[in-house]
Enzyme design. Structure first.
Site, short mmCIF file in Angstrom:
data_model
loop_
_atom_site.label_atom_id
_atom_site.label_comp_id
_atom_site.label_asym_id
_atom_site.label_seq_id
_atom_site.Cartn_x
_atom_site.Cartn_y
_atom_site.Cartn_z
N ILE A 112 3.79 -12.50 -22.74
CA ILE A 112 3.30 -10.89 -22.41
C ILE A 112 3.55 -10.12 -23.61
CG2 ILE A 112 3.50 -9.32 -20.98
CD1 ILE A 112 3.81 -11.46 -18.73
N ASN A 164 10.72 -5.77 -22.60
CA ASN A 164 9.95 -6.91 -21.93
C ASN A 164 10.76 -8.11 -21.90
OD1 ASN A 164 7.42 -8.73 -21.75
ND2 ASN A 164 8.31 -9.42 -23.42
N SER A 180 9.14 -5.55 -15.21
CA SER A 180 9.66 -6.20 -13.95
C SER A 180 8.84 -7.44 -13.56
CB SER A 180 9.75 -5.27 -12.87
OG SER A 180 10.30 -5.76 -11.62
N SER A 181 8.59 -7.74 -12.31
CA SER A 181 8.06 -8.84 -11.75
C SER A 181 7.60 -8.77 -10.42
CB SER A 181 9.07 -10.23 -11.91
OG SER A 181 8.50 -11.17 -11.29
N LYS A 217 15.45 -8.36 -11.68
CA LYS A 217 14.36 -7.36 -11.70
C LYS A 217 14.30 -6.09 -10.89
CE LYS A 217 12.36 -9.25 -15.08
NZ LYS A 217 12.14 -8.78 -16.53
N ILE A 226 1.47 -15.09 -14.88
CA ILE A 226 0.66 -15.10 -16.00
C ILE A 226 0.77 -16.43 -16.81
CG2 ILE A 226 0.45 -13.71 -18.16
CD1 ILE A 226 0.12 -11.96 -15.60
N THR A 250 1.08 -18.22 -19.80
CA THR A 250 1.74 -18.10 -21.23
C THR A 250 2.50 -19.39 -21.40
OG1 THR A 250 4.04 -17.30 -20.32
CG2 THR A 250 2.23 -15.72 -20.78
#
Length: 273
Positions: free
Chosen positions: A18, A115, A164-165, A182, A211, A213
């Site tokens: 990200i 991040n 955050s998440s 978070k 996500i 990744t």
């Protein structure tokens, strides 16, 4: 000319996943991007090269977060990198600042994206104190002090964006310490939006869902990936660009009237729960 031309941005953990997508997005809009990394120098070089090949400008800096003096070390590395790039020393302005504001790039900062983070797994009875401390040191303490020591460099009208998440929205017992760290970031975001409003600085959070990744190798299993995709109303897993584009908006002049918000970027995950 991009919407961020003449601006300078710092993305912590900007070399992979990200973070890399965010760095590339800001670079594509004209910002000079400082790509922070902790260990993977090659990934950072590749991110800088990708930004440059797309017509942008960037430089990398290495510091480890979650250790004593991490914020001071990060800003020292930033000052050195920006000084070599622009020929200026770091400056800032306003309440909490030590010097007058600069305009244009100079040595100051316009956009700070917190991040960098580490995962924490385990039910509460499985989490060791050292693991808990590590998660909070990187995910919550580091952003707090990176912001504190960065205020003298952050120009009035700047942007702070904290990643955050989605795990703060629903119960994930197996990620208790991570979710708690978070949650702390989200409260910090709300508080700083109030504190820094008089300087025209917006402070917002972005909460991604799942996500795709390289930190999620389990997605190589088609069944596991399909299960993760089922969380979203779009029946797919998120991509780094899905998050980066929202960060790009929050960093831009278009988001001048948005502050103290936590933007859900999960593809509608859990809407039917």
């Amino acid at each position: 000319m991009g919407k961020l031309s003449g601006k300078t941005a710092l993305v912590t953990g900007g070399s992979r996943g990200i973070g890399r997508s965010i760095a590339e997005r800001l670079g594509s809009e004209g910002a000079l991007v400082a790509v922070h990394y902790a260990f993977n120098e090659q990934a950072a070089k590749e991110t800088v090269t990708a930004i440059e090949q797309a017509g942008g400008r960037a430089f990398s800096l290495r510091t480890e977060l979650g250790v004593p003096g991490d914020a001071e070390a990060l800003w020292a590395a930033f000052d050195e990198g920006i000084g070599e790039f622009t020929g200026a020393a770091g400056t800032g302005a306003g309440p909490g600042a030590d010097a007058d504001a600069g305009t244009g790039e100079g040595g100051g900062l316009d956009i700070l994206v917190n991040n960098a983070g580490v995962a924490g797994h385990g039910l509460i009875h499985e989490v060791e104190e050292a693991d808990f401390d590590r998660v909070f040191a990187v995910n919550a303490k580091a952003p707090f002090f990176v912001i504190k020591h960065g205020l003298k460099r952050l120009r009035d009208g700047g942007r702070i964006i904290n990643i955050s998440s989605g795990v703060t929205k629903v119960a994930f017992p197996g990620m208790t310490s991570y979710a708690a760290s978070k949650g702390a970031v989200e409260v910090l975001t709300l508080t700083l939006a109030q504190t820094l409003g008089e300087r025209g600085i917006t402070v917002n959070a972005v909460s991604p869902g799942t996500i795709e990744t390289d930190i999620h190798p389990w997605m190589a299993d088609p069944d596991a990936k399909a299960h993760a995709a089922s969380f979203s109303v779009f029946n797919r897993v998120g991509q780094p660009a899905d998050v980066a584009d929202v960060v790009g908006f929050l960093a831009s002049p278009d988001a001048r009237w948005v502050t103290g918000q936590n933007i859900d970027v999960s593809g509608g995950s859990g809407l039917g729960l």
